[in-house]
Design a protein around this motif. Structure first.
Motif, PDB file in Angstrom:
ATOM      1  N   ALA A   1       0.847  -1.203   0.000  1.00 35.65           N
ATOM      2  CA  ALA A   1       0.000   0.000   0.000  1.00 35.65           C
ATOM      3  C   ALA A   1       0.882   1.253   0.000  1.00 35.65           C
ATOM      4  CB  ALA A   1      -0.930  -0.007   1.205  1.00 35.65           C
ATOM      5  N   ASN A   2       1.968   1.210   0.736  1.00 36.93           N
ATOM      6  CA  ASN A   2       2.884   2.353   0.744  1.00 36.93           C
ATOM      7  C   ASN A   2       3.524   2.564  -0.630  1.00 36.93           C
ATOM      8  OD1 ASN A   2       2.317   2.857   3.406  1.00 36.93           O
ATOM      9  ND2 ASN A   2       4.177   1.903   4.226  1.00 36.93           N
ATOM     10  N   TYR A   3       3.910   1.456  -1.279  1.00 37.80           N
ATOM     11  CA  TYR A   3       4.443   1.588  -2.639  1.00 37.80           C
ATOM     12  C   TYR A   3       3.386   2.262  -3.536  1.00 37.80           C
ATOM     13  CZ  TYR A   3       7.808  -2.182  -1.398  1.00 37.80           C
ATOM     14  OH  TYR A   3       8.760  -2.966  -0.822  1.00 37.80           O
ATOM     15  N   GLU A   4       2.151   1.831  -3.374  1.00 40.49           N
ATOM     16  CA  GLU A   4       1.091   2.385  -4.238  1.00 40.49           C
ATOM     17  C   GLU A   4       0.938   3.880  -4.037  1.00 40.49           C
ATOM     18  OE1 GLU A   4      -2.601   0.605  -5.072  1.00 40.49           O
ATOM     19  OE2 GLU A   4      -1.783  -1.400  -5.143  1.00 40.49           O
ATOM     20  N   ALA A   5       1.099   4.316  -2.805  1.00 38.50           N
ATOM     21  CA  ALA A   5       0.995   5.755  -2.542  1.00 38.50           C
ATOM     22  C   ALA A   5       2.033   6.502  -3.374  1.00 38.50           C
ATOM     23  CB  ALA A   5       1.188   6.024  -1.054  1.00 38.50           C
ATOM     24  N   LEU A   6       3.260   6.044  -3.326  1.00 40.05           N
ATOM     25  CA  LEU A   6       4.329   6.698  -4.086  1.00 40.05           C
ATOM     26  C   LEU A   6       4.059   6.626  -5.589  1.00 40.05           C
ATOM     27  CD1 LEU A   6       7.509   5.439  -2.166  1.00 40.05           C
ATOM     28  CD2 LEU A   6       6.497   7.725  -2.080  1.00 40.05           C
ATOM     29  N   TRP A   7       3.602   5.479  -6.016  1.00 44.77           N
ATOM     30  CA  TRP A   7       3.328   5.233  -7.434  1.00 44.77           C
ATOM     31  C   TRP A   7       2.212   6.161  -7.927  1.00 44.77           C
ATOM     32  CZ3 TRP A   7      -0.229   0.761  -9.132  1.00 44.77           C
ATOM     33  CH2 TRP A   7      -0.133   0.518 -10.503  1.00 44.77           C
ATOM     34  N   ASN A   8       1.161   6.287  -7.130  1.00 44.31           N
ATOM     35  CA  ASN A   8       0.057   7.182  -7.480  1.00 44.31           C
ATOM     36  C   ASN A   8       0.534   8.634  -7.549  1.00 44.31           C
ATOM     37  OD1 ASN A   8      -3.126   6.152  -7.216  1.00 44.31           O
ATOM     38  ND2 ASN A   8      -1.605   4.695  -6.506  1.00 44.31           N
ATOM     39  N   PHE A   9       1.252   9.056  -6.541  1.00 39.22           N
ATOM     40  CA  PHE A   9       1.739  10.439  -6.531  1.00 39.22           C
ATOM     41  C   PHE A   9       2.603  10.715  -7.764  1.00 39.22           C
ATOM     42  CE2 PHE A   9       1.280  10.528  -1.701  1.00 39.22           C
ATOM     43  CZ  PHE A   9       0.228  11.433  -1.725  1.00 39.22           C
ATOM     44  N   ARG A  10       3.512   9.804  -8.050  1.00 35.78           N
ATOM     45  CA  ARG A  10       4.419  10.024  -9.171  1.00 35.78           C
ATOM     46  C   ARG A  10       3.649  10.112 -10.485  1.00 35.78           C
ATOM     47  NH1 ARG A  10       9.195   5.773 -10.015  1.00 35.78           N
ATOM     48  NH2 ARG A  10       7.429   4.462 -10.576  1.00 35.78           N
ATOM     49  N   SER A  11       2.656   9.221 -10.630  1.00 36.45           N
ATOM     50  CA  SER A  11       1.885   9.202 -11.869  1.00 36.45           C
ATOM     51  C   SER A  11       1.162  10.518 -12.109  1.00 36.45           C
ATOM     52  CB  SER A  11       0.841   8.084 -11.808  1.00 36.45           C
ATOM     53  OG  SER A  11       1.369   6.907 -12.309  1.00 36.45           O
ATOM     54  N   VAL A  12       0.538  11.030 -11.063  1.00 33.64           N
ATOM     55  CA  VAL A  12      -0.262  12.239 -11.221  1.00 33.64           C
ATOM     56  C   VAL A  12       0.641  13.468 -11.295  1.00 33.64           C
ATOM     57  CG1 VAL A  12      -2.055  13.666 -10.185  1.00 33.64           C
ATOM     58  CG2 VAL A  12      -2.165  11.175  -9.989  1.00 33.64           C
ATOM     59  N   ARG A  13       1.632  13.501 -10.436  1.00 36.94           N
ATOM     60  CA  ARG A  13       2.437  14.696 -10.254  1.00 36.94           C
ATOM     61  C   ARG A  13       3.205  15.110 -11.506  1.00 36.94           C
ATOM     62  NH1 ARG A  13       3.932  16.506  -5.338  1.00 36.94           N
ATOM     63  NH2 ARG A  13       4.659  18.657  -5.542  1.00 36.94           N
ATOM     64  N   PHE A  14       3.607  14.125 -12.278  1.00 38.26           N
ATOM     65  CA  PHE A  14       4.403  14.443 -13.460  1.00 38.26           C
ATOM     66  C   PHE A  14       3.573  14.376 -14.734  1.00 38.26           C
ATOM     67  CE2 PHE A  14       7.471  12.973 -10.260  1.00 38.26           C
ATOM     68  CZ  PHE A  14       8.200  14.148 -10.157  1.00 38.26           C
ATOM     69  N   TYR A  15       2.264  14.315 -14.544  1.00 35.32           N
ATOM     70  CA  TYR A  15       1.383  14.218 -15.709  1.00 35.32           C
ATOM     71  C   TYR A  15       1.305  15.542 -16.463  1.00 35.32           C
ATOM     72  CZ  TYR A  15      -2.619  13.313 -18.657  1.00 35.32           C
ATOM     73  OH  TYR A  15      -3.434  13.180 -19.741  1.00 35.32           O
TER      74      TYR A  15
END
Lengths: 677, 677
Positions: A172-186
């Motif tokens: 779940a913690n990995y997913e948090a980072l993954w989600n943030f990265r996906s949106v943040r650099f969109y």
């Protein structure tokens, strides 16, 4: 027996009665209940099978079971399972109040039985096709958790939250980072894609200006909600004013520009960006460092914010680190607050972190805000009324002496303000492994991480978008894992149904655990007095919830290394030993270490002082390992068993623990081996 | 009934008898066996509890169960579990031979019961402290799998393999990438760290020269074994000739220089490296693209190697791609071979990929070699004699008509040559979810990915290294996940014990599934003849194992989009519908799509030709969605049920399937809706 003890015993009685039916119990008191339920629904499963094409008859003939080969296999199976069951006698008695070690307790019967039954059907929650029932339940679990945290979950709410199960808090913690990265650099990819195909959608996004007019820094500092809105603006414009070929070309160009496509290296190089930082309190779980490695973000960019003397993230330090990043124009991918640290159960000031976020957002600097509530997440139920409203602090405090402190109360109250939360049903949800969960405030984030698999997710011929609630049933598209047990979803779902996530449901059970911790904490003074002249005891950090640690040092010892030897020798008595019967153990605990490398200087000073240790023996790189150490070994107690306050002989298990600890201390002191390095 | 059918039926009889005791069965024929085992060991668990501090008495009083509140809770629990059990009646009947959909079948009783029993004890295989029994079993499972693949597993073997369970194949695939990345970029970090502290260990590594004398390209192209050896050389020299402070300083410098610390962006920028590539066949599972995203490597660097007309990686294309990377001095992190693709069960020529690796290694170019055997991994048991040796091709071929082809045989034979393997016990191991596994040829890789958690893994005071076998018991340090169910390990372990991973154990069961697939394949000619004038049938790729796909197109139709509509209408009859009783389904299948974007031109030509489709209607971007499509929708059949060859009325379920398919085809043709877009 101390007064305080009998007081709390009587005060807890109704709550103790309340929990009686829920567990199998320390002496398997509810064995018949469990067996009846298991057998009933096992048979229900068997007869379900028999109702699927009964006209087919039998594949295993009625006489087959009498054949010698069949009987032989049956005997081998039974022998092997007997061997398993016999081996499991050396398992850890997590279920018992004498177990105060790791974050595992007894299992709630409804969740346990749900798990066992559903395993027979073996649904796979990767997609609805393999789990028509349990996938929907998993999404409902996500909503139940989101509602407990205070997120909106109505389909017409904007944003609307969602959540799903993971194999554990780490993922779940990995997913948090993954989600943030996906949106943040969109945003940057969107802009680059538009440039590529020579498309400008006109005024879009929060500033309602041309896409090309946004600076990189502006795009990097859009919030999740703003990025979602920006993407919608652009798509709307494109659909309304441009032919499909441009749409396809533009979509392909954006995809090619995304960090998912270029990789972090390619993306940062192309946009000449400094790698983003992630800020966690220095007490955070080790999975955060692991996540930075796995995701390729790098631990050098994981900033460990110092803690205060409650082992909570120090906001002044956080501010300094955020200022530093801002000055260097370095994006802060996320600040991670802990809601119940693994080692001390302490709670970061989520409200203060959210204030900091809001203030910076006001000046165009964004930081994702995630809460790692793997441990403490379910404690939110203590604060939640059955009608969904939040209890006043005084109401929560009823029956407690310290809990909840102002910080703790406000931290839980601030949960609806964060972007996402990790919570572990297999911890304070008392369901079997594996059951972690990731909950996000805005379910539209899934558009940024979607995957497509031809054989699972039908591309369809349709061009009209389906409702989000429906698309989420292709769960495997939106999560880090693939195949996953529907049985876990059933266990959590049934548990939440029978013990709702409020102060009258699960909260009532959890209050008992916090109360046990308070009583443990308050009785330390007594035991300190009792052991005067023999050992010094110190609780390094006042508990925020239901975990408490204890440092123990021989009275005249000043060497950190010698204390560690002593504490390890004490711990040896409460340690699980796979090769010996568990019956030889009186109590089973766990340990942790305070590391020189991460413990702030003033905290080290306070704790070493309380233990009368020579600070020179606590060093980053010990020169003389017999005297010096880079860590302090301390005992750790997870108090999640509901029966801790109602032990044998009308005394709590905590009182029994102190008696036993005294014996062990005397024993180890007498042995004297700890003196020699 | 065709001759071929009755032939194989009778030929399969001994094997069908063999599998009778192992499953609950399509009509729950072995219900008493299952219930007896569950109840026996459930009680064994309850009485185990009662033997832990019996002197404590009862926490739940004997009278408690009669209290109204207790009875009320009990009733609610039962009602909720009844609701669960009732809902599960809409679950998918994976257990039945009429289910030929996804990769899920019935559960082997020993694994199922092991899972259920162990769930009561709820061990957590993150570390031995929380799983004294099942953690060791998980490592043994790793050894059993490694041995099946042909890896060495003796402690004194060098390299010695290891393996562990994951939540599924997806996570195992991530681990493969994570392991490769950790090891592959270590050499550069080692060199940079040495430079940093001004240390040169003297002649080290495969070339036995100064560390500083290695070029970046050389270090990037060390094999896993060579990197491990290099690290050892350096450590040995350091320990022998230098004082501890240098050791600490050097270790810290290397850590800071690692890709785990700098992040992929920082590392590649610092060393001015092109991002590494990963090569997979275009038929690979979608988790590979997901993995490239999650790990921050970027899908742009995932090269999809074209397939041949057996849907196997085309070695000539692989060679071209490898040449291209070599010319560009781009490191190839890994080549991933598929051992049983998700869509077609086809097998990449692992031997040829390994040959390619060996040849390039000879000239100083390294590529990691991973096999994604999530599906086909267990088929290795068919090739393995009980004594561990590998069957000759003729021996394996006994009882088959086509299996194993030369390529398939040599691919399985080549497994000991690869670096790591993904395998899913929850697929052809017939155990409940979740159970994936990652197996590595050289267990020393764990040194490169280790994590430390103060509260789980005792730092100890010791400086002497412990044996690897012992350190692996701190499992959480070496894997991507954290907490994980020991029950999964028990299920797989017990299964492997009673059905060993050889041709007389599990292999005997799996042979039945391959045989079913051959009979399906061979009977396509009959059904083609039967349906002449109505539809054209085509098996796009000859099966390598036990999966087979079928394209079905109305006789006179030339439009890809219309065929898709037709095939979807056919599939609607064999689709799981959550809102309807499963009893209405005669057969349940799955589907996949051949994508214009990934299907090689010559394959498309062949398949479209066989179906008499107009190639102009199969386009990347359809202009007229009523006629054109970017994919071909096809039916997919996973034939893993052991009773497929022994259906009702002395006919196989495959014969029944053809009868039923004929009815459905007639029905859909008559309806005619597929004609309209």
């Amino acid at each position: 027996m101390s007064d305080s003890d009998s007081d709390s015993d009587s005060g807890s009685r109704p709550d103790l009665d309340f929990v009686q039916p829920w567990f199998l119990g320390p002496a398997a008191e509810n064995d018949r209940l469990l067996e009846d339920l298991v057998v009933e629904f096992l048979r229900d499963h068997a007869y379900w099978r028999r109702n699927f094409h009964p006209e087919d008859g039998l594949r295993i003939s009625a006489g087959a079971r009498h054949a010698p080969a069949f009987l032989d296999v049956q005997a081998r199976m039974r022998a092997e399972l007997h061997r398993l069951s016999a081996s499991l006698k050396r398992a850890v008695p997590f279920f018992h109040p004498r177990y105060v070690g790791h974050m595992t307790g007894d299992l709630l019967i409804p969740g346990l039985v749900a798990k066992l039954i559903t395993t027979l059907y073996n649904p796979n929650n990767v997609s609805e096709e393999a789990a028509p029932v349990t996938l929907e339940w998993e999404l409902q679990v996500g909503e139940q958790l989101a509602r407990m945290f205070g997120f909106a979950v109505d389909d017409d709410a904007e944003p609307c939250a969602w959540g799903h199960l993971t194999s554990g808090g780490t993922v779940a913690n990995y997913e948090a980072l993954w989600n943030f990265r996906s949106v943040r650099f969109y945003g940057l990819a969107l802009q680059a894609g538009a440039r590529e195909v020579g498309f400008d959608p006109g005024p879009v996004g929060p500033a309602q200006k041309e896409l090309s007019a946004y600076t990189a820094w502006e795009l990097l500092n859009l919030s999740i909600d703003d990025t979602i809105a920006l993407r919608r603006d652009v798509a709307r414009h494109l659909r309304a004013h441009h032919p499909p070929p441009l749409f396809h070309a533009f979509a392909a160009a954006v995809r090619a520009e995304r960090i998912e496509s270029l990789g972090t290296a390619g993306f940062f190089l192309k946009h000449d960006l400094a790698p983003p930082r992630v800020l966690v309190s220095s007490s955070a779980h080790y999975s955060w460092a692991k996540g930075m490695k796995v995701l390729g973000l790098g631990t050098a960019h994981l900033v460990r914010v110092a803690v205060d003397d409650h082992m909570r993230m120090a906001v002044s330090h956080l501010r300094d680190e955020l200022d530093r990043a801002e000055e260097g124009r370095i994006p802060v991918l996320a600040v991670v607050g802990m809601l119940g640290t693994t080692e001390f159960g302490t709670v970061d000031p989520i409200h203060a972190i959210a204030d900091e976020r809001d203030e910076r957002r006001g000046r165009g600097v964004e930081l994702g805000l995630h809460v790692d509530a793997a441990w403490g997440g379910y404690l939110t139920s203590v604060f939640r009324r059955p009608d969904g409203s939040f209890h006043g602090q005084d109401e929560v405090a009823e029956g407690f002496r310290h809990f909840p402190s102002d910080t703790v109360y406000r931290a839980f109250q601030a949960l609806p303000r964060v972007d996402s939360v990790t919570i572990d049903p297999h911890k304070l949800g008392y369901v079997p492994y594996p059951a972690g969960a990731f909950v996000a405030r805005n379910r539209e984030v899934v558009d940024f991480i979607t995957q497509e698999a031809a054989y699972v997710f039908d591309l369809g011929d349709e061009t009209t978008p389906r409702p989000r609630r429906e698309t989420l049933h292709n769960l495997g598209q939106y999560i880090l894992e693939g195949s996953k047990p529907g049985a876990a979803a059933a266990a959590v779902h049934v548990t939440h149904r029978v013990l709702p996530l409020d102060s009258q449901g699960l909260g009532r059970l959890l209050k008992l655990t916090v109360r046990a911790c308070e009583i443990f904490y308050d009785s330390v003074a007594d035991i300190q007095a009792r052991l005067e002249g023999r050992v010094r005891l110190c609780v390094p950090f006042e508990p925020d919830s239901n975990l408490i640690c204890l440092a123990v040092n021989p009275w005249d010892n000043a060497s950190a290394a010698a204390m560690n030897r002593f504490a390890r020798a004490v711990f040896a008595h409460m340690k699980v030993e796979g090769h010996r019967p568990v019956q030889v153990k009186t109590f089973i605990g766990s340990y942790t270490s305070l590391l020189k490398s991460t413990l702030p200087g003033d905290q080290a000073h306070r704790i070493l002082g309380g233990l009368r240790l020579d600070p020179d023996t606590f060093r980053l790189i010990p020169q003389d390992p017999a005297r010096e150490a880079d860590h302090l070994f301390i005992l750790r107690h997870t108090l999640m068993n509901p029966w801790l306050l109602a032990g044998p002989d009308e005394r709590s298990y905590i009182d029994h623990y102190w008696d036993w600890l005294e014996d062990v201390v005397d024993d180890v002191l007498a042995g004297g081996e700890w003196r020699q390095g």
